[in-house]
Design a protein around this motif. Structure first.
Motif, PDB file in Angstrom:
ATOM      1  N   ARG A  64       0.864  -1.025   0.038  1.00  0.00           N
ATOM      2  CA  ARG A  64      -0.082  -0.020  -0.007  1.00  0.00           C
ATOM      3  C   ARG A  64       0.786   1.227  -0.013  1.00  0.00           C
ATOM      4  N   SER A 113       2.551   1.754  -3.442  1.00  0.00           N
ATOM      5  CA  SER A 113       1.620   2.110  -4.410  1.00  0.00           C
ATOM      6  C   SER A 113       1.246   3.732  -3.985  1.00  0.00           C
ATOM      7  N   GLU A 114       1.178   4.107  -2.849  1.00  0.00           N
ATOM      8  CA  GLU A 114       0.869   5.710  -2.386  1.00  0.00           C
ATOM      9  C   GLU A 114       2.079   6.410  -3.061  1.00  0.00           C
ATOM     10  N   ILE A 117       4.278   5.661  -5.398  1.00  0.00           N
ATOM     11  CA  ILE A 117       4.301   5.935  -6.807  1.00  0.00           C
ATOM     12  C   ILE A 117       3.104   7.135  -7.232  1.00  0.00           C
ATOM     13  N   GLU A 118       2.017   6.875  -6.944  1.00  0.00           N
ATOM     14  CA  GLU A 118       0.866   7.708  -7.176  1.00  0.00           C
ATOM     15  C   GLU A 118       1.193   9.332  -7.041  1.00  0.00           C
ATOM     16  N   ALA A 119       1.984   9.139  -5.771  1.00  0.00           N
ATOM     17  CA  ALA A 119       2.422  10.809  -5.325  1.00  0.00           C
ATOM     18  C   ALA A 119       3.197  11.306  -6.268  1.00  0.00           C
ATOM     19  N   THR A 120       4.093  10.438  -7.074  1.00  0.00           N
ATOM     20  CA  THR A 120       5.191  10.807  -8.042  1.00  0.00           C
ATOM     21  C   THR A 120       4.758  11.063  -9.414  1.00  0.00           C
ATOM     22  N   LYS A 121       3.387  10.372  -9.544  1.00  0.00           N
ATOM     23  CA  LYS A 121       2.928  10.523 -10.951  1.00  0.00           C
ATOM     24  C   LYS A 121       2.511  12.017 -11.563  1.00  0.00           C
ATOM     25  N   SER A 139       5.990  10.449   0.955  1.00  0.00           N
ATOM     26  CA  SER A 139       5.502   9.048   0.717  1.00  0.00           C
ATOM     27  C   SER A 139       6.523   8.195   0.705  1.00  0.00           C
TER      28      SER A 139
END
Length: 114
Positions: free
Chosen positions: A29, A32-33, A35-39, A59
């Motif tokens: 989790r 994933s968090e 990676i999402e924050a980096t997008k 993150s």
């Protein structure tokens, strides 16, 4: 008696396995968090860039700390831990640069004109 001991041992192992599974799902989790924050940073210009880079670095910091604390329980290799540490370091450097008004990464030497 032997069957009873086997049953107790199996239930104890199952309980431990569930705890390990929960710990490792937390690791996934957090990953994933991060990676999402980096997008959003990969999409170019955005308003409030500094805050986005701060969120991303936090993150990655959480993921790095959790991975270090649960390396054995989640069977995280030294290589994977090193990759997480590098991603965390890169996020911190990017955050520091963006929040100071500098480019995310310095320009290569052949781009800089003297």
């Amino acid at each position: 008696m032997r069957t009873l001991l086997s049953a107790i041992a199996m239930s104890a192992l199952a309980g431990f396995g569930g705890e390990v599974q929960a710990q490792c799902s937390e690791l996934m989790r957090l990953r994933s968090e991060a990676i999402e924050a980096t997008k959003p940073m990969n999409r170019g210009l955005m308003p409030d860039r500094c805050n986005a880079y701060i969120r991303a670095s936090l993150s990655w910091s959480s993921l790095h700390a959790y991975a270090q604390d649960h390396q054995e329980a989640c069977d995280i290799s030294s290589r994977s831990l090193g990759e997480i540490e590098k991603s965390h370091h890169d996020a911190v450097v990017a955050r520091d640069n963006v929040c100071a008004g500098r480019p995310v990464r310095p320009f290569p030497a052949d781009v800089i004109l003297r």
